[in-house]
Design a protein around this motif. Structure first.
Motif, PDB file in Angstrom:
ATOM      1  N   ARG A   1      -1.820   9.394   3.032  1.00 25.80           N
ATOM      2  CA  ARG A   1      -1.745   8.057   3.747  1.00 25.80           C
ATOM      3  C   ARG A   1      -2.576   7.869   4.634  1.00 25.80           C
ATOM      4  NH1 ARG A   1       3.093   7.554   6.435  1.00 25.80           N
ATOM      5  NH2 ARG A   1       2.247   6.918   8.352  1.00 25.80           N
ATOM      6  N   ALA A   2      -3.341   8.943   5.495  1.00 24.61           N
ATOM      7  CA  ALA A   2      -4.324   9.033   6.626  1.00 24.61           C
ATOM      8  C   ALA A   2      -5.378   8.071   6.205  1.00 24.61           C
ATOM      9  CB  ALA A   2      -4.350  10.298   7.039  1.00 24.61           C
ATOM     10  N   SER A   3      -5.719   8.189   4.830  1.00 32.81           N
ATOM     11  CA  SER A   3      -7.092   7.509   4.491  1.00 32.81           C
ATOM     12  C   SER A   3      -6.691   5.920   4.551  1.00 32.81           C
ATOM     13  CB  SER A   3      -7.143   7.998   2.952  1.00 32.81           C
ATOM     14  OG  SER A   3      -7.548   9.099   2.844  1.00 32.81           O
ATOM     15  N   SER A   4      -5.486   5.408   4.361  1.00 30.01           N
ATOM     16  CA  SER A   4      -5.302   4.124   4.418  1.00 30.01           C
ATOM     17  C   SER A   4      -5.463   3.802   6.026  1.00 30.01           C
ATOM     18  CB  SER A   4      -4.039   3.723   3.877  1.00 30.01           C
ATOM     19  OG  SER A   4      -4.076   3.745   2.394  1.00 30.01           O
ATOM     20  N   GLU A   5      -4.845   4.516   6.668  1.00 26.31           N
ATOM     21  CA  GLU A   5      -4.505   4.091   8.054  1.00 26.31           C
ATOM     22  C   GLU A   5      -5.836   4.225   8.808  1.00 26.31           C
ATOM     23  OE1 GLU A   5      -1.777   3.594   9.308  1.00 26.31           O
ATOM     24  OE2 GLU A   5      -0.193   4.201   8.225  1.00 26.31           O
TER      25      GLU A   5
ATOM     26  N   ASN B   1       0.758  -1.136   0.017  1.00 28.19           N
ATOM     27  CA  ASN B   1      -0.003   0.057  -0.102  1.00 28.19           C
ATOM     28  C   ASN B   1       0.812   1.276  -0.037  1.00 28.19           C
ATOM     29  OD1 ASN B   1      -1.472   2.199   1.202  1.00 28.19           O
ATOM     30  ND2 ASN B   1      -3.235   0.714   1.256  1.00 28.19           N
ATOM     31  N   VAL B   2       0.649   2.171  -0.913  1.00 29.71           N
ATOM     32  CA  VAL B   2       1.577   3.172  -1.175  1.00 29.71           C
ATOM     33  C   VAL B   2       0.963   4.375  -1.461  1.00 29.71           C
ATOM     34  CG1 VAL B   2       3.805   4.159  -2.609  1.00 29.71           C
ATOM     35  CG2 VAL B   2       3.545   1.464  -2.209  1.00 29.71           C
ATOM     36  N   ALA B   3       1.125   5.621  -0.789  1.00 31.74           N
ATOM     37  CA  ALA B   3       0.807   6.831  -1.212  1.00 31.74           C
ATOM     38  C   ALA B   3       1.860   7.824  -1.649  1.00 31.74           C
ATOM     39  CB  ALA B   3       0.040   7.324   0.025  1.00 31.74           C
ATOM     40  N   CYS B   4       1.720   8.270  -2.613  1.00 34.57           N
ATOM     41  CA  CYS B   4       2.809   9.215  -2.981  1.00 34.57           C
ATOM     42  C   CYS B   4       2.326  10.636  -3.455  1.00 34.57           C
ATOM     43  CB  CYS B   4       3.565   8.675  -4.307  1.00 34.57           C
ATOM     44  SG  CYS B   4       4.954   9.532  -4.731  1.00 34.57           S
ATOM     45  N   ALA B   5       3.065  11.539  -3.000  1.00 31.83           N
ATOM     46  CA  ALA B   5       2.839  13.016  -3.397  1.00 31.83           C
ATOM     47  C   ALA B   5       4.009  13.858  -3.368  1.00 31.83           C
ATOM     48  CB  ALA B   5       2.057  13.733  -2.436  1.00 31.83           C
TER      49      ALA B   5
ATOM     50  N   GLY C   1      13.982  -9.929  -1.520  1.00 33.45           N
ATOM     51  CA  GLY C   1      14.224 -10.758  -2.933  1.00 33.45           C
ATOM     52  C   GLY C   1      12.864 -10.799  -3.896  1.00 33.45           C
ATOM     53  N   ALA C   2      12.020  -9.883  -3.852  1.00 31.94           N
ATOM     54  CA  ALA C   2      10.974  -9.793  -4.685  1.00 31.94           C
ATOM     55  C   ALA C   2      11.483  -9.265  -6.355  1.00 31.94           C
ATOM     56  CB  ALA C   2       9.995  -8.986  -4.368  1.00 31.94           C
ATOM     57  N   ASP C   3      10.742  -9.820  -7.104  1.00 27.56           N
ATOM     58  CA  ASP C   3      11.175  -9.435  -8.636  1.00 27.56           C
ATOM     59  C   ASP C   3      10.159  -8.258  -9.076  1.00 27.56           C
ATOM     60  OD1 ASP C   3      13.155 -11.632  -9.126  1.00 27.56           O
ATOM     61  OD2 ASP C   3      11.286 -12.912  -8.597  1.00 27.56           O
ATOM     62  N   GLU C   4       9.155  -8.173  -8.564  1.00 28.48           N
ATOM     63  CA  GLU C   4       7.846  -7.123  -9.040  1.00 28.48           C
ATOM     64  C   GLU C   4       7.166  -6.530  -7.801  1.00 28.48           C
ATOM     65  OE1 GLU C   4       5.401  -8.114 -12.010  1.00 28.48           O
ATOM     66  OE2 GLU C   4       6.562  -9.882 -12.757  1.00 28.48           O
ATOM     67  N   VAL C   5       6.646  -5.343  -8.122  1.00 25.66           N
ATOM     68  CA  VAL C   5       5.911  -4.890  -7.111  1.00 25.66           C
ATOM     69  C   VAL C   5       4.660  -4.482  -7.726  1.00 25.66           C
ATOM     70  CG1 VAL C   5       5.514  -2.620  -5.743  1.00 25.66           C
ATOM     71  CG2 VAL C   5       7.951  -3.609  -5.735  1.00 25.66           C
ATOM     72  N   VAL C   6       3.493  -4.571  -6.820  1.00 25.38           N
ATOM     73  CA  VAL C   6       2.007  -4.322  -7.303  1.00 25.38           C
ATOM     74  C   VAL C   6       1.495  -3.377  -6.129  1.00 25.38           C
ATOM     75  CG1 VAL C   6       0.873  -6.430  -6.257  1.00 25.38           C
ATOM     76  CG2 VAL C   6      -0.433  -4.996  -7.891  1.00 25.38           C
ATOM     77  N   VAL C   7       1.113  -2.112  -6.489  1.00 28.18           N
ATOM     78  CA  VAL C   7       0.831  -1.209  -5.433  1.00 28.18           C
ATOM     79  C   VAL C   7      -0.788  -1.106  -5.470  1.00 28.18           C
ATOM     80  CG1 VAL C   7       2.884   0.149  -5.406  1.00 28.18           C
ATOM     81  CG2 VAL C   7       1.073   0.776  -6.984  1.00 28.18           C
ATOM     82  N   GLN C   8      -1.179  -0.657  -4.100  1.00 29.39           N
ATOM     83  CA  GLN C   8      -2.462  -0.553  -3.818  1.00 29.39           C
ATOM     84  C   GLN C   8      -2.345   0.847  -3.285  1.00 29.39           C
ATOM     85  OE1 GLN C   8      -4.259  -1.605  -0.270  1.00 29.39           O
ATOM     86  NE2 GLN C   8      -5.837  -2.989  -1.093  1.00 29.39           N
ATOM     87  N   ASN C   9      -3.513   1.472  -3.111  1.00 27.90           N
ATOM     88  CA  ASN C   9      -3.844   2.547  -2.141  1.00 27.90           C
ATOM     89  C   ASN C   9      -5.218   2.897  -1.933  1.00 27.90           C
ATOM     90  OD1 ASN C   9      -4.886   4.802  -3.801  1.00 27.90           O
ATOM     91  ND2 ASN C   9      -2.704   4.820  -4.461  1.00 27.90           N
ATOM     92  N   LEU C  10      -5.536   3.544  -0.632  1.00 30.03           N
ATOM     93  CA  LEU C  10      -6.871   3.661  -0.298  1.00 30.03           C
ATOM     94  C   LEU C  10      -7.105   5.183  -0.337  1.00 30.03           C
ATOM     95  CD1 LEU C  10      -7.287   0.930   2.443  1.00 30.03           C
ATOM     96  CD2 LEU C  10      -7.840   0.873  -0.010  1.00 30.03           C
ATOM     97  N   ILE C  11      -6.801   5.833  -1.219  1.00 25.97           N
ATOM     98  CA  ILE C  11      -7.056   7.267  -1.373  1.00 25.97           C
ATOM     99  C   ILE C  11      -8.290   7.439  -1.950  1.00 25.97           C
ATOM    100  CG2 ILE C  11      -6.367   9.546  -2.508  1.00 25.97           C
ATOM    101  CD1 ILE C  11      -3.287   8.227  -2.659  1.00 25.97           C
TER     102      ILE C  11
ATOM    103  N   ARG D   1       1.594  -1.407   7.435  1.00 26.08           N
ATOM    104  CA  ARG D   1       0.858  -1.724   6.368  1.00 26.08           C
ATOM    105  C   ARG D   1       0.691  -0.944   5.251  1.00 26.08           C
ATOM    106  NH1 ARG D   1      -4.633  -3.939   8.745  1.00 26.08           N
ATOM    107  NH2 ARG D   1      -5.265  -4.697   6.814  1.00 26.08           N
ATOM    108  N   ALA D   2       1.163   0.387   5.389  1.00 24.25           N
ATOM    109  CA  ALA D   2       1.049   1.557   4.434  1.00 24.25           C
ATOM    110  C   ALA D   2       2.478   2.272   4.499  1.00 24.25           C
ATOM    111  CB  ALA D   2      -0.148   2.084   4.527  1.00 24.25           C
ATOM    112  N   ILE D   3       2.712   2.587   3.216  1.00 22.05           N
ATOM    113  CA  ILE D   3       4.071   3.350   3.246  1.00 22.05           C
ATOM    114  C   ILE D   3       3.699   4.814   2.454  1.00 22.05           C
ATOM    115  CG2 ILE D   3       5.711   1.829   3.630  1.00 22.05           C
ATOM    116  CD1 ILE D   3       6.214   1.884   0.564  1.00 22.05           C
ATOM    117  N   SER D   4       4.539   5.787   2.635  1.00 25.05           N
ATOM    118  CA  SER D   4       4.240   7.031   1.856  1.00 25.05           C
ATOM    119  C   SER D   4       5.518   7.875   1.445  1.00 25.05           C
ATOM    120  CB  SER D   4       3.156   7.826   2.452  1.00 25.05           C
ATOM    121  OG  SER D   4       3.787   8.198   3.843  1.00 25.05           O
ATOM    122  N   GLY D   5       5.427   8.861   0.814  1.00 30.48           N
ATOM    123  CA  GLY D   5       6.614   9.629   0.352  1.00 30.48           C
ATOM    124  C   GLY D   5       6.591  10.415  -0.972  1.00 30.48           C
ATOM    125  N   SER D   6       7.484  11.188  -0.768  1.00 29.01           N
ATOM    126  CA  SER D   6       7.804  11.915  -2.296  1.00 29.01           C
ATOM    127  C   SER D   6       8.303  10.947  -3.476  1.00 29.01           C
ATOM    128  CB  SER D   6       8.821  12.911  -2.262  1.00 29.01           C
ATOM    129  OG  SER D   6       9.925  12.107  -1.681  1.00 29.01           O
TER     130      SER D   6
END
Length: 342
Positions: A243-247, A229-233, A310-320, A289-294
């Motif tokens: 990220r407050a929405s996810s929290e 779960n990622v929020a970016c601004a 050791g993950a090869d890919e990333v799939v992102v979700q957010n609850l914005i 459970r959720a991260i955020s950042g620029s």
């Protein structure tokens, strides 16, 4: 780094599933434009005032028609509710409609008892999930036409495209799901937004136990994906505010309260202020459970997290809650990771 999105089609206050699906289509089209690899949709039941993504197979067909080449798939199909043959047949049909673009993510979950009964899966065997590995294997054998000649299902045929079959993934949030993927030689996606501190153990288990697949379209080497779960601004502080929405949503779920996603203002009020920005130095045992950042911070975080486990890919979700802010967040994540759009 291959970057993808998983979406739940959140339903905003005062809106319906129609608007939620429109927002999901717009997000999928933006993902394709930005260079994301896959766009997955989730399966949630009985919470239609909050989440419209109840039937991933229906949404996938619509999304495939509304996009050109991004892979579309399920994150996840809750296999404990269904017949493996029917799931395989459905996703093979989707792949015939969008050749070479369909992913079949398989998982399990139980929900409210009434919903499980309504789905016809409320018995103790299904709830316990003790046949989950067998059902995943059965689904994969149907998809990959991999039953022995003397098996009763050997002569069953399902729709095919000329370009292959759906890509089958095992999705989960525990070492037990990692073992299933490893034993079958299938790719594995770990849901770090559910149980983040278990990620390292699960992905280590997957690699250590991995066996090359007996399926022609299976894997010779392990391949894994981290779901976060990622929020970016533009700044770390503004991203933490998003990220407050996810929290707040996670706190509501812990209380058994479901409803439309909270706006940022509602979320900040509920949790008592803007969350602290995510640290760029986190051991796997400290992952939230959720991260955020620029963009720069998120790029650093995702590089570190995938390297740590050791993950090869990333799939992102957010609850914005705001669809425009949600798309903007994914634009900035793409910038931070450095994927190339159109």
């Amino acid at each position: 780094m291959d970057l993808s999105i998983v979406d739940i089609a959140p339903v905003r206050s005062g809106e319906t599933a129609t608007e939620a699906y429109e927002d999901t289509v717009e997000l999928a089209q933006a993902a394709e434009r930005l260079g994301y690899s896959r766009f997955w949709v989730a399966e949630h039941h009985g919470v239609s005032d909050a989440i419209a993504s109840a039937t991933p197979e229906v949404l996938i067909a619509h999304l495939a028609a509304k996009t050109d080449d991004i892979r579309v798939g399920s994150g996840t199909v809750l296999l404990n509710h269904y017949s493996p043959f029917k799931v395989a047949e459905t996703f093979a049909s989707l792949d015939a409609l969008a050749p070479g673009r369909v992913d079949l993510g398989l998982g399990r979950a139980t929900g409210m008892p009434a919903v499980d009964r309504a789905l016809g899966s409320g018995g103790p065997r299904q709830s316990a999930g003790d046949d989950h590995a067998a059902k995943i294997e059965e689904t994969a054998r149907h998809v990959y036409d991999a039953y022995p000649d003397d098996h009763p299902y050997a002569d069953i045929r399902i729709p095919r495209s000329a370009d292959g079959v759906p890509e089958v993934w095992v999705l989960g949030s525990s070492p037990s799901s990692a073992k299933i993927a490893a034993d079958l030689g299938l790719p594995y996606a770990f849901a770090a937004f559910i149980r983040p501190t278990v990620a390292a153990t699960a992905l280590d288990t997957y690699r250590e136990r991995f066996q090359p697949s007996e399926f022609d379209e299976g894997l010779d080497e392990p391949h894994s994906m981290l779901a976060a779960n990622v929020a970016c601004a533009e700044t770390d502080h503004e991203a933490a505010r998003l990220r407050a929405s996810s929290e707040a949503a996670y706190q509501r779920m812990a209380r058994g309260a479901f409803g439309p996603p909270p706006t940022v203002e509602e979320a900040v009020d509920e949790i008592g202020g803007v969350p602290e920005p995510t640290s760029t130095s986190l051991a796997p045992s400290e992952w939230p459970r959720a991260i955020s950042g620029s963009p720069e911070t998120v790029g650093t975080l995702l590089e570190e997290m995938t390297a740590q486990v050791g993950a090869d890919e990333v799939v992102v979700q957010n609850l914005i809650e705001d669809p425009e802010a949600r798309i903007r967040s994914h634009e900035l994540i793409a910038e931070g990771v450095g994927i190339d759009g159109r």
